[in-house]
Design a protein around this motif. Sequence first.
Motif, PDB file in Angstrom:
ATOM      1  N   MET A   1     -64.061  21.806 -28.664  1.00  0.00           N
ATOM      2  CA  MET A   1     -62.766  21.657 -28.542  1.00  0.00           C
ATOM      3  C   MET A   1     -63.467  20.772 -29.524  1.00  0.00           C
ATOM      4  SD  MET A   1     -63.265  17.742 -25.751  1.00  0.00           S
ATOM      5  CE  MET A   1     -64.597  17.070 -26.496  1.00  0.00           C
ATOM      6  N   ASP A   2     -61.866  20.220 -30.000  1.00  0.00           N
ATOM      7  CA  ASP A   2     -61.350  19.764 -31.294  1.00  0.00           C
ATOM      8  C   ASP A   2     -60.438  18.790 -31.482  1.00  0.00           C
ATOM      9  OD1 ASP A   2     -61.002  19.403 -34.096  1.00  0.00           O
ATOM     10  OD2 ASP A   2     -59.474  20.555 -34.410  1.00  0.00           O
ATOM     11  N   ILE A   3     -61.417  17.802 -31.559  1.00  0.00           N
ATOM     12  CA  ILE A   3     -61.479  15.956 -31.155  1.00  0.00           C
ATOM     13  C   ILE A   3     -60.102  15.897 -31.905  1.00  0.00           C
ATOM     14  CG2 ILE A   3     -61.661  13.866 -31.950  1.00  0.00           C
ATOM     15  CD1 ILE A   3     -64.646  14.223 -30.930  1.00  0.00           C
ATOM     16  N   TYR A   4     -59.567  16.628 -33.333  1.00  0.00           N
ATOM     17  CA  TYR A   4     -58.388  16.311 -33.843  1.00  0.00           C
ATOM     18  C   TYR A   4     -57.633  16.605 -33.274  1.00  0.00           C
ATOM     19  CZ  TYR A   4     -61.944  14.932 -37.327  1.00  0.00           C
ATOM     20  OH  TYR A   4     -63.190  14.221 -37.893  1.00  0.00           O
ATOM     21  N   GLN A   5     -57.211  17.807 -32.475  1.00  0.00           N
ATOM     22  CA  GLN A   5     -56.299  17.891 -31.421  1.00  0.00           C
ATOM     23  C   GLN A   5     -55.690  17.157 -30.467  1.00  0.00           C
ATOM     24  OE1 GLN A   5     -56.442  22.016 -31.342  1.00  0.00           O
ATOM     25  NE2 GLN A   5     -55.959  22.825 -33.923  1.00  0.00           N
ATOM     26  N   GLU A   6     -57.272  16.731 -30.229  1.00  0.00           N
ATOM     27  CA  GLU A   6     -56.608  15.997 -28.797  1.00  0.00           C
ATOM     28  C   GLU A   6     -56.102  14.392 -29.015  1.00  0.00           C
ATOM     29  OE1 GLU A   6     -58.254  16.886 -25.876  1.00  0.00           O
ATOM     30  OE2 GLU A   6     -58.509  18.626 -26.382  1.00  0.00           O
ATOM     31  N   VAL A   7     -55.915  14.037 -29.991  1.00  0.00           N
ATOM     32  CA  VAL A   7     -55.348  13.084 -30.133  1.00  0.00           C
ATOM     33  C   VAL A   7     -54.045  12.782 -30.436  1.00  0.00           C
ATOM     34  CG1 VAL A   7     -57.519  11.359 -30.006  1.00  0.00           C
ATOM     35  CG2 VAL A   7     -56.620  12.161 -31.960  1.00  0.00           C
ATOM     36  N   ASN A   8     -53.603  11.560 -30.095  1.00  0.00           N
ATOM     37  CA  ASN A   8     -51.698  11.955 -30.745  1.00  0.00           C
ATOM     38  C   ASN A   8     -51.370  10.564 -31.464  1.00  0.00           C
ATOM     39  OD1 ASN A   8     -48.981  12.522 -31.239  1.00  0.00           O
ATOM     40  ND2 ASN A   8     -49.120  10.592 -29.368  1.00  0.00           N
ATOM     41  N   LEU A   9     -51.116  10.857 -32.770  1.00  0.00           N
ATOM     42  CA  LEU A   9     -51.237   9.716 -33.694  1.00  0.00           C
ATOM     43  C   LEU A   9     -49.597   9.438 -33.334  1.00  0.00           C
ATOM     44  CD1 LEU A   9     -54.466  10.215 -35.869  1.00  0.00           C
ATOM     45  CD2 LEU A   9     -54.038   8.584 -34.299  1.00  0.00           C
ATOM     46  N   LEU A  10     -48.911   8.491 -33.990  1.00  0.00           N
ATOM     47  CA  LEU A  10     -48.096   7.782 -34.631  1.00  0.00           C
ATOM     48  C   LEU A  10     -48.065   7.826 -36.281  1.00  0.00           C
ATOM     49  CD1 LEU A  10     -46.917   5.970 -31.066  1.00  0.00           C
ATOM     50  CD2 LEU A  10     -46.347   8.561 -31.891  1.00  0.00           C
ATOM     51  N   LEU A  52     -65.051  11.860 -27.832  1.00  0.00           N
ATOM     52  CA  LEU A  52     -64.042  12.093 -27.615  1.00  0.00           C
ATOM     53  C   LEU A  52     -63.315  10.236 -27.345  1.00  0.00           C
ATOM     54  CD1 LEU A  52     -61.285  13.728 -27.469  1.00  0.00           C
ATOM     55  CD2 LEU A  52     -61.694  13.438 -24.997  1.00  0.00           C
ATOM     56  N   SER A  53     -63.424   9.983 -26.533  1.00  0.00           N
ATOM     57  CA  SER A  53     -63.301   8.680 -25.783  1.00  0.00           C
ATOM     58  C   SER A  53     -63.436   7.612 -27.104  1.00  0.00           C
ATOM     59  CB  SER A  53     -63.867   8.013 -24.510  1.00  0.00           C
ATOM     60  OG  SER A  53     -64.942   7.408 -24.979  1.00  0.00           O
ATOM     61  N   ALA A  54     -63.490   7.428 -28.032  1.00  0.00           N
ATOM     62  CA  ALA A  54     -63.460   6.610 -28.814  1.00  0.00           C
ATOM     63  C   ALA A  54     -62.719   6.865 -29.841  1.00  0.00           C
ATOM     64  CB  ALA A  54     -65.744   6.768 -30.197  1.00  0.00           C
ATOM     65  N   ALA A  59     -56.946   5.906 -31.807  1.00  0.00           N
ATOM     66  CA  ALA A  59     -55.912   6.104 -31.668  1.00  0.00           C
ATOM     67  C   ALA A  59     -55.081   5.399 -31.217  1.00  0.00           C
ATOM     68  CB  ALA A  59     -55.866   7.681 -30.872  1.00  0.00           C
ATOM     69  N   GLU A  60     -55.902   5.098 -30.007  1.00  0.00           N
ATOM     70  CA  GLU A  60     -54.711   3.680 -28.974  1.00  0.00           C
ATOM     71  C   GLU A  60     -54.456   2.926 -29.589  1.00  0.00           C
ATOM     72  OE1 GLU A  60     -54.562   1.895 -24.976  1.00  0.00           O
ATOM     73  OE2 GLU A  60     -55.480   3.857 -24.940  1.00  0.00           O
ATOM     74  N   LEU A  61     -55.310   1.827 -30.915  1.00  0.00           N
ATOM     75  CA  LEU A  61     -55.565   0.583 -31.275  1.00  0.00           C
ATOM     76  C   LEU A  61     -54.681   0.900 -32.740  1.00  0.00           C
ATOM     77  CD1 LEU A  61     -58.774  -0.253 -31.386  1.00  0.00           C
ATOM     78  CD2 LEU A  61     -57.071  -0.745 -30.636  1.00  0.00           C
ATOM     79  N   TRP A  62     -54.434   2.186 -32.782  1.00  0.00           N
ATOM     80  CA  TRP A  62     -53.281   2.722 -34.017  1.00  0.00           C
ATOM     81  C   TRP A  62     -51.748   2.625 -33.509  1.00  0.00           C
ATOM     82  CZ3 TRP A  62     -52.916   3.160 -38.777  1.00  0.00           C
ATOM     83  CH2 TRP A  62     -52.259   3.609 -39.624  1.00  0.00           C
ATOM     84  N   ASN A  63     -52.005   3.655 -32.918  1.00  0.00           N
ATOM     85  CA  ASN A  63     -49.995   4.272 -31.601  1.00  0.00           C
ATOM     86  C   ASN A  63     -49.770   2.398 -31.658  1.00  0.00           C
ATOM     87  OD1 ASN A  63     -50.699   6.329 -32.705  1.00  0.00           O
ATOM     88  ND2 ASN A  63     -51.197   7.152 -30.129  1.00  0.00           N
TER      89      ASN A  63
END
Length: 74
Positions: A1-10, A52-54, A59-63
Motif C-alpha cells: 500500500m502506498d500511503i501517498y496515493q491513499e491521501v487527497n491533498l488540496l 495510514l490514519s496518521a 491531510a485532513e488538517l491541511w485540507n
Amino acid sequence: MDIYQEVNLLECPLCGGSPLLEEELGQGYYVFCMDCGCHSAEVEFRKEEERLSAAKMAAELWNRGKVFTSDPGE
C-alpha cells in the motif's frame, strides 16, 4: 500500500501552492506547501498499523486550512 496515493491533498489554503505529505523520522506525518512553506501540525503514530490514519489526519488538517505559517504577527 502506498500511503501517498491513499491521501487527497488540496492546494495550499494560503497561497494555492503545491502541497507535499512528509514523514517525520518514521514517527509522524505533516503536510507542507512547497511554495510558501506553511505546514500542518505533525500527527504522530506509534504502531505500523496507525501509519495510514496518521497520514490521513495530517491531510485532513491541511485540507481544512489548519496550517502554521511564519508570517509576522502570527
